[in-house]
Design a protein around this motif. Structure first.
Motif, PDB file in Angstrom:
ATOM      1  N   UNK A   1      33.806  47.646  19.828  1.00 20.91           N
ATOM      2  CA  UNK A   1      34.506  47.987  21.257  1.00 20.91           C
ATOM      3  C   UNK A   1      35.652  46.387  20.816  1.00 20.91           C
ATOM      4  N   UNK A   2      36.669  47.080  20.999  1.00 22.94           N
ATOM      5  CA  UNK A   2      38.333  45.841  21.773  1.00 22.94           C
ATOM      6  C   UNK A   2      38.569  45.671  22.910  1.00 22.94           C
ATOM      7  N   UNK A   3      39.028  44.292  23.340  1.00 19.00           N
ATOM      8  CA  UNK A   3      39.223  44.809  24.543  1.00 19.00           C
ATOM      9  C   UNK A   3      40.515  43.572  24.133  1.00 19.00           C
ATOM     10  N   UNK A   4      41.671  44.042  25.366  1.00 17.33           N
ATOM     11  CA  UNK A   4      42.664  42.676  24.965  1.00 17.33           C
ATOM     12  C   UNK A   4      44.101  43.314  26.679  1.00 17.33           C
ATOM     13  N   UNK A   5      44.845  42.317  26.517  1.00 17.01           N
ATOM     14  CA  UNK A   5      45.559  42.855  27.938  1.00 17.01           C
ATOM     15  C   UNK A   5      47.308  42.907  27.297  1.00 17.01           C
ATOM     16  N   UNK A   6      47.808  43.453  27.864  1.00 21.44           N
ATOM     17  CA  UNK A   6      49.485  43.790  27.129  1.00 21.44           C
ATOM     18  C   UNK A   6      49.331  42.962  29.056  1.00 21.44           C
ATOM     19  N   UNK A   7      50.359  42.279  29.078  1.00 22.06           N
ATOM     20  CA  UNK A   7      51.016  42.167  30.347  1.00 22.06           C
ATOM     21  C   UNK A   7      50.109  41.699  31.633  1.00 22.06           C
ATOM     22  N   UNK A   8      49.190  42.297  32.574  1.00 21.44           N
ATOM     23  CA  UNK A   8      48.498  42.285  32.998  1.00 21.44           C
ATOM     24  C   UNK A   8      47.222  43.898  32.938  1.00 21.44           C
ATOM     25  N   UNK A   9      47.633  44.670  32.063  1.00 24.36           N
ATOM     26  CA  UNK A   9      47.423  46.068  32.146  1.00 24.36           C
ATOM     27  C   UNK A   9      46.303  45.833  31.088  1.00 24.36           C
ATOM     28  N   UNK A  10      45.206  46.127  31.255  1.00 21.56           N
ATOM     29  CA  UNK A  10      44.063  45.973  30.357  1.00 21.56           C
ATOM     30  C   UNK A  10      43.797  47.059  29.376  1.00 21.56           C
ATOM     31  N   UNK A  11      44.318  46.239  28.202  1.00 19.34           N
ATOM     32  CA  UNK A  11      44.161  47.157  27.247  1.00 19.34           C
ATOM     33  C   UNK A  11      42.474  48.346  26.211  1.00 19.34           C
ATOM     34  N   UNK A  12      41.993  49.020  25.553  1.00 21.51           N
ATOM     35  CA  UNK A  12      40.459  48.989  25.348  1.00 21.51           C
ATOM     36  C   UNK A  12      40.685  49.701  24.456  1.00 21.51           C
ATOM     37  N   UNK A  13      40.311  48.837  22.956  1.00 27.22           N
ATOM     38  CA  UNK A  13      40.435  49.691  21.729  1.00 27.22           C
ATOM     39  C   UNK A  13      39.190  50.250  21.343  1.00 27.22           C
ATOM     40  N   UNK A  14      39.310  51.343  21.674  1.00 28.13           N
ATOM     41  CA  UNK A  14      37.570  52.499  21.940  1.00 28.13           C
ATOM     42  C   UNK A  14      36.862  52.325  20.919  1.00 28.13           C
ATOM     43  N   UNK A  15      35.885  51.584  20.702  1.00 30.11           N
ATOM     44  CA  UNK A  15      35.103  52.545  19.470  1.00 30.11           C
ATOM     45  C   UNK A  15      34.355  54.116  19.535  1.00 30.11           C
ATOM     46  N   UNK A  16      34.186  54.221  17.937  1.00 26.22           N
ATOM     47  CA  UNK A  16      34.097  56.045  17.432  1.00 26.22           C
ATOM     48  C   UNK A  16      33.502  56.664  18.754  1.00 26.22           C
ATOM     49  N   UNK A  17      32.535  56.092  19.293  1.00 26.93           N
ATOM     50  CA  UNK A  17      31.230  56.897  19.839  1.00 26.93           C
ATOM     51  C   UNK A  17      32.187  56.977  20.764  1.00 26.93           C
ATOM     52  N   UNK A  18      32.893  56.339  21.081  1.00 26.11           N
ATOM     53  CA  UNK A  18      33.402  56.853  21.826  1.00 26.11           C
ATOM     54  C   UNK A  18      33.869  58.652  22.898  1.00 26.11           C
ATOM     55  N   UNK A  19      33.959  58.789  21.268  1.00 27.52           N
ATOM     56  CA  UNK A  19      34.672  60.226  21.609  1.00 27.52           C
ATOM     57  C   UNK A  19      32.904  61.239  21.871  1.00 27.52           C
ATOM     58  N   UNK A  20      31.780  60.657  21.690  1.00 27.08           N
ATOM     59  CA  UNK A  20      31.296  61.568  22.298  1.00 27.08           C
ATOM     60  C   UNK A  20      30.419  61.149  23.876  1.00 27.08           C
TER      61      UNK A  20
END
Length: 343
Positions: free
Chosen positions: A270-289
Motif C-alpha cells: 500500500x502507498x499513501x500520499x497527497x495531491x494538494x490537500x487530497x489524500x491518495x491511496x495506491x491500493x495493494x492488489x489485495x484490495x480487489x478482494x
C-alpha cells in the motif's frame, strides 16, 4: 464491603452473594435476604449463607459502572443503563472507533474489581454497535478507587469516542495492461462500492488509463481538480518501489508520497500520499478482494478524516498478519502464485 458466610438470621438485609435454590425457596444472586428467607433457610437446615454487606464509602456495582462509563464516553458514544455491575457503551453513529489505550490500561490497573474492555482501536463501527463495556466484578468498589479511575478518564478527551466519517466523495483510477481483463476492473469497483457504503461514501469520478506514468498523471490531475475528496488508484501491477508508475505519476502532478509499504499482510504494498490537500491511496492488489486486508484499515481512517502517518502505519505490525485471501492462494508458502504482486 463485607463478604462471607453468615447464619441466615444474621444475613437479613444483606445481599446473597450467590443464587440459592432449595425446595420451596429461591434466592437470586444480588437479592436482599429477607426475614422470610431466613426462616425458610433455617427450616431447610441451612447453617450458613454467603452474603455481602456494603460499608460506608462503598459504591454499589451498578452506580460505579455507570459513573465510570460516563467518565470515559466521548463524542458519538451512548451508554445503556447498568445491570449486574455492567455498563455497555455503543456508537451513536457510523464512524471509526478511537481509544486512548494508555488511559484504558491505567484504569484497568487501578483495582482488580474494575474491568474495561473495548473493540480494537480504529475499528469501523456502525450506529448501535457495542464498542466497549465496563464491568465491576465485585458487588461494590471503594469511592476512592472509583474516583481515581474517573480522574484518569477525565484527564483525556474522551477515552472512547467515535470519529464520524468526513469524506464521502471518492475518485478512482484503474490502470490497465493487456493482461488485465476489464471484468476484473469492474469487479474491483463493485467491491469498493460495498467497502465504502457503511461510510456513506460513493465514487463520484472513475477513470481508466494505461499503466504508464504519463497517462496516469493526466487522469490524476483531472480528478484532483474535481469534486473527489479522496483518490484511490488501483494499479494493474501493484507498487513495488517509490519510483514505480503510481508514485511517479503522483509526484509528476506536484503531489507527494507520504509513505510506501505497511507491516500488514495482505496489504504490504500500500502507498499513501497527497495531491494538494487530497489524500491518495495506491491500493495493494489485495484490495480487489472483499476480505479484510490492510487497505481497509487505512481507507476507513482516511474516510473519517483521521491522520495516517508513517508512524501510524508502521505500528500496525502486531496483529497485522491476516487471513489468506482466495485471490492469492497461499503466497506465504513460497510457491509461485498467479499474481505475485498482490500484497
Amino acid at each position: 464491603m463485607k463478604f462471607g458466610p453468615l447464619p441466615p438470621r444474621e444475613a437479613i438485609g444483606a445481599m446473597a452473594a450467590h443464587s440459592l435454590r432449595l425446595p420451596g425457596i429461591t434466592i437470586k444472586k444480588g437479592a436482599s435476604i429477607t426475614a422470610e428467607d431466613a426462616d425458610k433457610l433455617d427450616a431447610a437446615g441451612v447453617a450458613q449463607v454467603t452474603a455481602v454487606r456494603l460499608e460506608p464509602g462503598d459504591v454499589a456495582e451498578d452506580e460505579a459502572a455507570a459513573r465510570l462509563a460516563q467518565a470515559t464516553a466521548g463524542e458519538g458514544v451512548r451508554i445503556d443503563p447498568p445491570f449486574t455491575g455492567r455498563a455497555n457503551l455503543f456508537a451513536k453513529h457510523a464512524g471509526v472507533l478511537e481509544v486512548d489505550r494508555a488511559a484504558i490500561d491505567r484504569i484497568n490497573m487501578i483495582d482488580e474489581a474494575i474491568t474495561f474492555a473495548t473493540l480494537e482501536q480504529f475499528k469501523p463501527v456502525v450506529a448501535g454497535e457495542m464498542i466497549a463495556t465496563v464491568k465491576i466484578i465485585t458487588y461494590a468498589i471503594s469511592e476512592g478507587r472509583l474516583a481515581q479511575a474517573e480522574a484518569v478518564a477525565r484527564g483525556v478527551t474522551g477515552a472512547v469516542r467515535i470519529a464520524p466519517y468526513m469524506l464521502s466523495r471518492i475518485g478512482v483510477i484503474s490502470t490497465l495492461t493487456n493482461a488485465l481483463k476489464p471484468t476484473i476492473v469492474d469487479k474491483t469497483l463493485k467491491i469498493l462500492d460495498k467497502r465504502i457504503a457503511p461510510a456513506g461514501a460513493t465514487v463520484v469520478s472513475e477513470a481508466r488509463a494505461l499503466h504508464e506514468t504519463g497517462a496516469l498523471a493526466r487522469e490524476l490531475e483531472q480528478i484532483a481538480h474535481g469534486d473527489a475528496e479522496l483518490i484511490i488508484v488501483f494499479g494493474a501491477s501493484a507498487v513495488s518501489d517509490r519510483r514505480d508508475v503510481i508514485p511517479a505519476a503522483i509526484t509528476a502532478v506536484g503531489g507527494r508520497i507520504d509513505h510506501f509499504g505497511m507491516p500488514v499482510d495482505p496489504g504490504n504494498l500500500l502507498l499513501v500520499g497527497h495531491i494538494g490537500d487530497k489524500p491518495v491511496i495506491g491500493a495493494p492488489g489485495c484490495a480487489r478482494s472483499p476480505k479484510e486486508n490492510g487497505f481497509d484499515w487505512i481507507l476507513h481512517r482516511m474516510l473519517a478524516g483521521l491522520p495516517v502517518t508513517r508512524t501510524d502505519i508502521m505500528g500496525l505490525g502486531v496483529g497485522g498478519l491476516l487471513m489468506e485471501i482466495v485471490s492469492r492462494p497461499q503466497p506465504r508458502s513460497g510457491e509461485e502464485s498467479a499474481e505475485d504482486d498482490e500484497a
